[in-house]
Design a protein around this motif. Structure first.
Motif, PDB file in Angstrom:
ATOM      1  N   LYS A  30     -45.850 -33.914 -15.029  1.00  0.00           N
ATOM      2  CA  LYS A  30     -45.230 -32.773 -16.016  1.00  0.00           C
ATOM      3  C   LYS A  30     -45.510 -31.599 -15.208  1.00  0.00           C
ATOM      4  N   ARG A  31     -44.356 -30.951 -14.777  1.00  0.00           N
ATOM      5  CA  ARG A  31     -44.448 -29.733 -14.070  1.00  0.00           C
ATOM      6  C   ARG A  31     -43.323 -28.620 -14.548  1.00  0.00           C
ATOM      7  N   ASP A  32     -43.422 -27.548 -15.009  1.00  0.00           N
ATOM      8  CA  ASP A  32     -42.517 -26.494 -15.387  1.00  0.00           C
ATOM      9  C   ASP A  32     -41.656 -27.222 -16.501  1.00  0.00           C
ATOM     10  N   LYS A  33     -42.345 -27.787 -17.271  1.00  0.00           N
ATOM     11  CA  LYS A  33     -41.812 -28.474 -18.682  1.00  0.00           C
ATOM     12  C   LYS A  33     -40.786 -29.588 -18.443  1.00  0.00           C
ATOM     13  N   GLN A  34     -40.797 -29.953 -17.182  1.00  0.00           N
ATOM     14  CA  GLN A  34     -40.127 -31.213 -16.899  1.00  0.00           C
ATOM     15  C   GLN A  34     -41.005 -32.326 -16.521  1.00  0.00           C
ATOM     16  N   THR A  35     -40.665 -33.561 -16.771  1.00  0.00           N
ATOM     17  CA  THR A  35     -41.573 -34.691 -16.609  1.00  0.00           C
ATOM     18  C   THR A  35     -40.874 -35.928 -15.611  1.00  0.00           C
ATOM     19  N   ALA A  36     -41.286 -36.183 -14.647  1.00  0.00           N
ATOM     20  CA  ALA A  36     -40.865 -37.106 -13.641  1.00  0.00           C
ATOM     21  C   ALA A  36     -41.754 -38.085 -13.034  1.00  0.00           C
ATOM     22  N   THR A  37     -41.281 -39.243 -12.776  1.00  0.00           N
ATOM     23  CA  THR A  37     -42.149 -40.382 -12.189  1.00  0.00           C
ATOM     24  C   THR A  37     -42.206 -40.160 -10.698  1.00  0.00           C
ATOM     25  N   TYR A  38     -43.423 -40.353 -10.054  1.00  0.00           N
ATOM     26  CA  TYR A  38     -43.435 -40.090  -8.545  1.00  0.00           C
ATOM     27  C   TYR A  38     -44.411 -41.555  -8.204  1.00  0.00           C
ATOM     28  N   PRO A  39     -44.230 -41.511  -6.810  1.00  0.00           N
ATOM     29  CA  PRO A  39     -45.113 -42.723  -6.260  1.00  0.00           C
ATOM     30  C   PRO A  39     -46.758 -42.056  -6.313  1.00  0.00           C
ATOM     31  N   ALA A  40     -47.550 -42.777  -6.530  1.00  0.00           N
ATOM     32  CA  ALA A  40     -49.055 -42.766  -6.588  1.00  0.00           C
ATOM     33  C   ALA A  40     -49.744 -42.609  -5.439  1.00  0.00           C
ATOM     34  N   ASP A  41     -49.397 -41.979  -4.310  1.00  0.00           N
ATOM     35  CA  ASP A  41     -49.784 -41.875  -3.140  1.00  0.00           C
ATOM     36  C   ASP A  41     -50.137 -40.784  -2.588  1.00  0.00           C
ATOM     37  N   GLU A  42     -50.393 -40.510  -1.155  1.00  0.00           N
ATOM     38  CA  GLU A  42     -50.843 -39.305  -0.479  1.00  0.00           C
ATOM     39  C   GLU A  42     -49.519 -38.656  -0.131  1.00  0.00           C
ATOM     40  N   THR A  43     -48.312 -39.137  -0.279  1.00  0.00           N
ATOM     41  CA  THR A  43     -46.906 -38.198  -0.209  1.00  0.00           C
ATOM     42  C   THR A  43     -46.746 -37.307  -1.387  1.00  0.00           C
ATOM     43  N   THR A  44     -47.192 -37.719  -2.572  1.00  0.00           N
ATOM     44  CA  THR A  44     -46.725 -36.830  -3.778  1.00  0.00           C
ATOM     45  C   THR A  44     -47.693 -36.103  -4.009  1.00  0.00           C
ATOM     46  N   LYS A  45     -47.343 -34.621  -3.921  1.00  0.00           N
ATOM     47  CA  LYS A  45     -48.079 -33.519  -3.979  1.00  0.00           C
ATOM     48  C   LYS A  45     -48.330 -32.800  -5.170  1.00  0.00           C
ATOM     49  N   VAL A  46     -49.471 -32.340  -5.412  1.00  0.00           N
ATOM     50  CA  VAL A  46     -49.995 -31.721  -6.863  1.00  0.00           C
ATOM     51  C   VAL A  46     -49.755 -30.291  -6.823  1.00  0.00           C
ATOM     52  N   MET A  47     -49.327 -29.502  -7.859  1.00  0.00           N
ATOM     53  CA  MET A  47     -49.080 -28.161  -7.705  1.00  0.00           C
ATOM     54  C   MET A  47     -49.959 -27.686  -8.868  1.00  0.00           C
ATOM     55  N   PRO A  48     -50.524 -26.334  -8.670  1.00  0.00           N
ATOM     56  CA  PRO A  48     -51.237 -25.837  -9.947  1.00  0.00           C
ATOM     57  C   PRO A  48     -50.535 -25.850 -11.049  1.00  0.00           C
ATOM     58  N   GLY A  49     -51.213 -26.370 -12.186  1.00  0.00           N
ATOM     59  CA  GLY A  49     -50.850 -26.332 -13.571  1.00  0.00           C
ATOM     60  C   GLY A  49     -50.102 -27.677 -13.861  1.00  0.00           C
ATOM     61  N   ASP A  50     -50.046 -28.600 -13.205  1.00  0.00           N
ATOM     62  CA  ASP A  50     -49.434 -30.028 -13.152  1.00  0.00           C
ATOM     63  C   ASP A  50     -50.255 -30.692 -14.291  1.00  0.00           C
ATOM     64  N   VAL A  51     -49.607 -31.466 -15.125  1.00  0.00           N
ATOM     65  CA  VAL A  51     -50.289 -32.525 -15.787  1.00  0.00           C
ATOM     66  C   VAL A  51     -49.785 -33.837 -15.201  1.00  0.00           C
ATOM     67  N   ILE A  52     -50.915 -34.622 -14.938  1.00  0.00           N
ATOM     68  CA  ILE A  52     -50.690 -35.828 -14.332  1.00  0.00           C
ATOM     69  C   ILE A  52     -51.012 -36.952 -15.043  1.00  0.00           C
ATOM     70  N   ARG A  53     -50.242 -38.018 -15.464  1.00  0.00           N
ATOM     71  CA  ARG A  53     -50.677 -38.973 -16.433  1.00  0.00           C
ATOM     72  C   ARG A  53     -50.788 -40.355 -15.657  1.00  0.00           C
ATOM     73  N   VAL A  54     -51.977 -41.017 -15.647  1.00  0.00           N
ATOM     74  CA  VAL A  54     -51.811 -42.436 -14.981  1.00  0.00           C
ATOM     75  C   VAL A  54     -51.619 -43.334 -16.050  1.00  0.00           C
ATOM     76  N   GLY A  55     -50.562 -44.159 -16.035  1.00  0.00           N
ATOM     77  CA  GLY A  55     -50.175 -45.240 -17.046  1.00  0.00           C
ATOM     78  C   GLY A  55     -51.015 -46.562 -16.819  1.00  0.00           C
ATOM     79  N   GLU A  56     -50.900 -47.543 -17.560  1.00  0.00           N
ATOM     80  CA  GLU A  56     -51.366 -48.545 -17.777  1.00  0.00           C
ATOM     81  C   GLU A  56     -50.550 -49.737 -16.764  1.00  0.00           C
ATOM     82  N   ARG A  57     -50.985 -50.550 -16.145  1.00  0.00           N
ATOM     83  CA  ARG A  57     -50.143 -51.383 -15.462  1.00  0.00           C
ATOM     84  C   ARG A  57     -49.921 -52.703 -16.377  1.00  0.00           C
ATOM     85  N   PHE A  58     -48.666 -53.297 -16.155  1.00  0.00           N
ATOM     86  CA  PHE A  58     -48.394 -54.566 -16.853  1.00  0.00           C
ATOM     87  C   PHE A  58     -48.988 -55.611 -16.204  1.00  0.00           C
ATOM     88  N   PHE A  59     -49.485 -56.638 -16.918  1.00  0.00           N
ATOM     89  CA  PHE A  59     -50.237 -57.879 -16.487  1.00  0.00           C
ATOM     90  C   PHE A  59     -49.258 -58.785 -15.815  1.00  0.00           C
TER      91      PHE A  59
END
Length: 189
Positions: free
Chosen positions: A160-189
């Motif tokens: 969640k960044r600037d009141k907008q939420t989007a899904t991104y790859p969980a890797d080194e290419t996805t940059k974090v910005m100040p104030g971001d809220v990152i949510r790591v979900g559960e995987r499906f078994f």
């Protein structure tokens, strides 16, 4: 081949090497300038700590933190709205307010010395808020939070960044910005 032709060839090769080295330095400096201008586009927000200097006015210079309402209290002029503005826009506002009856031709500089923290929630070992580091990736953010839990979806995160939420790859290419809220979900078994 004569001796003078060999010397001339050697000189030309050395000049070519020098020209390439010079070009690398010039283009490297241009890249650094582009990176610096990208930082100037940073939008200030609550929790950012700033170093503001009014040249020749030590009593007005110092460190200021933007409060939860996006304001900072500045000597002489009182509360100034800083949240939602770029650093350049804040400099312009401060100069305009200081020149309105307080100082003649004020020169102001603003530097972000501590960015607002980011928050990471969900399937990490230690969810919470952490200090932002310039250029941080999602991998680094997860590492600060103690790593993924065994239930974590390690392929993607929700940011969640600037009141907008989007899904991104969980890797080194996805940059974090100040104030971001990152949510790591559960995987499906």
């Amino acid at each position: 081949m004569t001796g003078s032709a060999m010397i001339m060839g050697s000189l030309l090769r050395r000049l070519a090497v020098l020209a390439l080295a010079f070009a690398a330095v010039i283009f490297g400096a241009a890249g650094a300038a582009r990176a610096q201008s990208a930082d100037s586009d940073y939008v200030l927000g609550a929790g950012d700590k700033l170093r503001i200097q009014v040249f020749g006015e030590d009593d007005l210079s110092g460190e200021f933190e933007i409060d939860g309402a996006g304001r900072l209290s500045f000597p002489l002029i009182g509360e100034v709205v800083a949240g939602g503005k770029t650093v350049r826009a804040l400099v312009n506002d401060l100069q305009a307010k200081l020149s309105d009856g307080y100082l003649r031709d004020p020169r102001v500089s603003v530097e972000v010395i501590n960015y607002r923290p980011f928050t990471i929630l969900g399937e990490v070992r230690n969810p919470g808020s952490y200090p932002y580091k310039n250029g941080m990736s999602v991998y680094e953010a997860v590492g600060l939070a103690g790593g993924f839990t065994y239930r974590a979806d390690e392929d993607e995160v929700e940011i969640k960044r600037d009141k907008q939420t989007a899904t991104y790859p969980a890797d080194e290419t996805t940059k974090v910005m100040p104030g971001d809220v990152i949510r790591v979900g559960e995987r499906f078994f």
